[in-house]
Design an enzyme around this catalytic site. Sequence first.
Site, PDB file in Angstrom:
ATOM      1  N   ASP A  42       4.726   2.479  30.715  1.00 46.74           N
ATOM      2  CA  ASP A  42       4.347   1.695  32.135  1.00 46.74           C
ATOM      3  C   ASP A  42       3.194   0.754  31.716  1.00 46.74           C
ATOM      4  O   ASP A  42       2.477   0.845  30.718  1.00 46.74           O
ATOM      5  CB  ASP A  42       3.794   2.730  33.044  1.00 46.74           C
ATOM      6  CG  ASP A  42       3.782   2.312  34.383  1.00 46.74           C
ATOM      7  OD1 ASP A  42       2.834   1.141  34.624  1.00 46.74           O
ATOM      8  OD2 ASP A  42       4.347   2.929  35.196  1.00 46.74           O
ATOM      9  N   ASP A  58       5.102  -3.097  28.385  1.00 46.49           N
ATOM     10  CA  ASP A  58       5.827  -4.090  29.456  1.00 46.49           C
ATOM     11  C   ASP A  58       7.477  -4.161  29.202  1.00 46.49           C
ATOM     12  O   ASP A  58       7.806  -4.397  28.227  1.00 46.49           O
ATOM     13  CB  ASP A  58       5.284  -5.480  29.359  1.00 46.49           C
ATOM     14  CG  ASP A  58       5.660  -6.465  30.385  1.00 46.49           C
ATOM     15  OD1 ASP A  58       6.789  -6.258  31.060  1.00 46.49           O
ATOM     16  OD2 ASP A  58       4.973  -7.655  30.836  1.00 46.49           O
ATOM     17  N   SER A 137      18.361   0.838  45.107  1.00 43.11           N
ATOM     18  CA  SER A 137      17.591   0.625  46.287  1.00 43.11           C
ATOM     19  C   SER A 137      18.645   0.377  47.392  1.00 43.11           C
ATOM     20  O   SER A 137      19.724  -0.179  47.365  1.00 43.11           O
ATOM     21  CB  SER A 137      16.669  -0.599  46.354  1.00 43.11           C
ATOM     22  OG  SER A 137      16.274  -0.625  47.705  1.00 43.11           O
ATOM     23  N   TYR A 150      15.061  -9.533  45.618  1.00 43.67           N
ATOM     24  CA  TYR A 150      15.137  -7.899  45.270  1.00 43.67           C
ATOM     25  C   TYR A 150      16.373  -7.256  45.545  1.00 43.67           C
ATOM     26  O   TYR A 150      16.639  -6.278  44.707  1.00 43.67           O
ATOM     27  CB  TYR A 150      13.940  -7.397  46.236  1.00 43.67           C
ATOM     28  CG  TYR A 150      13.948  -5.898  46.058  1.00 43.67           C
ATOM     29  CD1 TYR A 150      13.104  -5.253  44.938  1.00 43.67           C
ATOM     30  CD2 TYR A 150      14.336  -4.813  46.991  1.00 43.67           C
ATOM     31  CE1 TYR A 150      13.122  -4.085  44.566  1.00 43.67           C
ATOM     32  CE2 TYR A 150      14.094  -3.409  46.844  1.00 43.67           C
ATOM     33  CZ  TYR A 150      13.277  -3.100  45.535  1.00 43.67           C
ATOM     34  OH  TYR A 150      13.312  -1.919  45.477  1.00 43.67           O
ATOM     35  N   THR A 182      12.975   3.310  52.019  1.00 44.25           N
ATOM     36  CA  THR A 182      11.722   3.043  52.014  1.00 44.25           C
ATOM     37  C   THR A 182      11.012   4.278  51.395  1.00 44.25           C
ATOM     38  O   THR A 182      11.110   5.163  52.463  1.00 44.25           O
ATOM     39  CB  THR A 182      11.208   2.406  53.069  1.00 44.25           C
ATOM     40  OG1 THR A 182      12.104   1.280  53.288  1.00 44.25           O
ATOM     41  CG2 THR A 182      10.005   1.699  52.914  1.00 44.25           C
TER      42      THR A 182
HETATM   43  N1  NAD Z   1       8.973   2.336  47.152  1.00 50.81           N
HETATM   44  C1  NAD Z   1      10.171   2.205  47.761  1.00 50.81           C
HETATM   45  O1  NAD Z   1      10.185   1.975  48.898  1.00 50.81           O
HETATM   46  C2  NAD Z   1      11.262   1.947  47.168  1.00 50.81           C
HETATM   47  C3  NAD Z   1      12.626   2.076  47.579  1.00 50.81           C
HETATM   48  C4  NAD Z   1      13.624   1.790  46.694  1.00 50.81           C
HETATM   49  C5  NAD Z   1      13.615   1.664  45.482  1.00 50.81           C
HETATM   50  N2  NAD Z   1      12.271   1.608  44.906  1.00 50.81           N
HETATM   51  C6  NAD Z   1      12.419   1.326  43.411  1.00 50.81           C
HETATM   52  O2  NAD Z   1      11.739   2.637  42.876  1.00 50.81           O
HETATM   53  C7  NAD Z   1      11.021   2.275  41.697  1.00 50.81           C
HETATM   54  C8  NAD Z   1       9.602   2.681  41.759  1.00 50.81           C
HETATM   55  O3  NAD Z   1       9.031   2.084  42.891  1.00 50.81           O
HETATM   56  P1  NAD Z   1       7.952   2.905  43.386  1.00 50.81           P
HETATM   57  O4  NAD Z   1       7.818   2.714  44.798  1.00 50.81           O
HETATM   58  O5  NAD Z   1       7.302   4.100  42.735  1.00 50.81           O
HETATM   59  O6  NAD Z   1       6.856   1.583  42.749  1.00 50.81           O
HETATM   60  P2  NAD Z   1       5.154   1.622  42.344  1.00 50.81           P
HETATM   61  O7  NAD Z   1       4.788   0.220  42.334  1.00 50.81           O
HETATM   62  O8  NAD Z   1       4.323   2.801  43.174  1.00 50.81           O
HETATM   63  O9  NAD Z   1       5.294   2.177  40.828  1.00 50.81           O
HETATM   64  C9  NAD Z   1       6.023   1.340  39.850  1.00 50.81           C
HETATM   65  C10 NAD Z   1       5.355   1.637  38.731  1.00 50.81           C
HETATM   66  O10 NAD Z   1       6.239   0.542  37.601  1.00 50.81           O
HETATM   67  C11 NAD Z   1       5.324   0.013  36.733  1.00 50.81           C
HETATM   68  N3  NAD Z   1       5.770  -1.168  36.178  1.00 50.81           N
HETATM   69  C12 NAD Z   1       5.846  -2.593  37.196  1.00 50.81           C
HETATM   70  N4  NAD Z   1       6.490  -3.505  36.206  1.00 50.81           N
HETATM   71  C13 NAD Z   1       6.369  -2.866  34.991  1.00 50.81           C
HETATM   72  C14 NAD Z   1       6.656  -3.548  33.789  1.00 50.81           C
HETATM   73  N5  NAD Z   1       6.902  -4.726  33.619  1.00 50.81           N
HETATM   74  N6  NAD Z   1       6.880  -3.020  32.567  1.00 50.81           N
HETATM   75  C15 NAD Z   1       6.264  -1.596  32.815  1.00 50.81           C
HETATM   76  N7  NAD Z   1       5.839  -0.993  34.020  1.00 50.81           N
HETATM   77  C16 NAD Z   1       5.973  -1.602  35.199  1.00 50.81           C
HETATM   78  C17 NAD Z   1       3.934   0.053  37.520  1.00 50.81           C
HETATM   79  O11 NAD Z   1       2.788  -0.138  36.604  1.00 50.81           O
HETATM   80  C18 NAD Z   1       3.973   1.279  38.463  1.00 50.81           C
HETATM   81  O12 NAD Z   1       3.341   2.335  37.759  1.00 50.81           O
HETATM   82  C19 NAD Z   1      11.279   0.647  41.529  1.00 50.81           C
HETATM   83  O13 NAD Z   1      12.301   0.325  40.561  1.00 50.81           O
HETATM   84  C20 NAD Z   1      11.693   0.568  42.827  1.00 50.81           C
HETATM   85  O14 NAD Z   1      12.350  -0.897  43.015  1.00 50.81           O
HETATM   86  C21 NAD Z   1      11.067   1.833  45.805  1.00 50.81           C
END
Ligand code: NAD
Length: 253
Positions: A42, A58, A137, A150, A182
């Site tokens: 992360d 990253d 998603s 997205y 979501t």
């Molecule tokens: N929250 C939602 O509603 C939702 C719905 C559908 C899909 N998703 C997907 O689920 C996954 C996780 O989402 P979440 O809601 O837990 O998000 P979040 O923002 O709470 O956590 C995401 C994590 O990814 C890390 N991250 C982001 N960019 C990065 C990079 N370049 N390199 C390394 N780490 C990186 C961030 O530091 C963070 O810890 C994502 O792929 C998101 O698209 C989320």
Amino acid sequence: MTVTQEAEFAGLRALVTGGGAGIGAATIRALHARGARTAALDLDPTGAPEGALQIRVDVTDTAAVTAAVDRAADELGGLDIVINNAGIGAQGQVDANDDAEWARVLDVNVVSVARVTRAALPHLRRSEHAVVVNTASIASMLGLPERVLYSASKGAVQSMTLAMAADFVPEGIRVNAVVPGTANTPWVGRLLEKAEDPEAERRALNARQPHGRLVEPEEVAEAHCYLASPRNGSTTGVLLPIDGGMTTLRVRS
Ligand SMILES: NC(=O)c1ccc[n+]([C@@H]2O[C@H](COP(=O)([O-])OP(=O)(O)OC[C@H]3O[C@@H](n4cnc5c(N)ncnc54)[C@H](O)[C@@H]3O)[C@@H](O)[C@H]2O)c1
């Protein structure tokens, strides 16, 4: 091979990108509860659950990703499970984002899946229970307003999941994806903070899902575990919605 439920992930080694928060952190907790050892890759891994190997990386940096994946495999003693979960959002209609933003979001959400999986492949090929699980998603299954970029990125993740599953089925490496609605994570918290009326926005998001609430990250984590489990060796090429029925149900309000 039959694997008992108690020992579901015993001896298995999992790498989770985006494991420092939200869905990724919940998945690490669920994997630990089933006996796996994990590495959280992360930008900020300090929020990863206790017991996870924290690797700051990253996912857009190829050299750093290769080093991070090799380090995870080295310290965990190999790799069986890769959860490609790191992702970022993008809002607006098609004219809202310039080329640089398209490149940035696709790099994080799409190319990283190829980058991390490519780096992990030599390790996965040595595993008896190799599996890749991606986080897509529902935005890629439905036309949602103001989510062009997205949605495109997550549509690509879905397609890659199926294509990679086809490529690797002869080798016994499974590839699946969860398709969350979501979810109640820091990400959505940040979106709500930006809204003019956060409470009204939360009510609207709840109402959009047939079960009337946000998906909990722990529910997505359960799906990650199901798709990754060695008990489910016939489960590959699966896109599993965890969305309270959003993609499939039409209920009367
Ligand atoms: N929250 C939602 O509603 C939702 C719905 C559908 C899909 N998703 C997907 O689920 C996954 C996780 O989402 P979440 O809601 O837990 O998000 P979040 O923002 O709470 O956590 C995401 C994590 O990814 C890390 N991250 C982001 N960019 C990065 C990079 N370049 N390199 C390394 N780490 C990186 C961030 O530091 C963070 O810890 C994502 O792929 C998101 O698209 C989320």
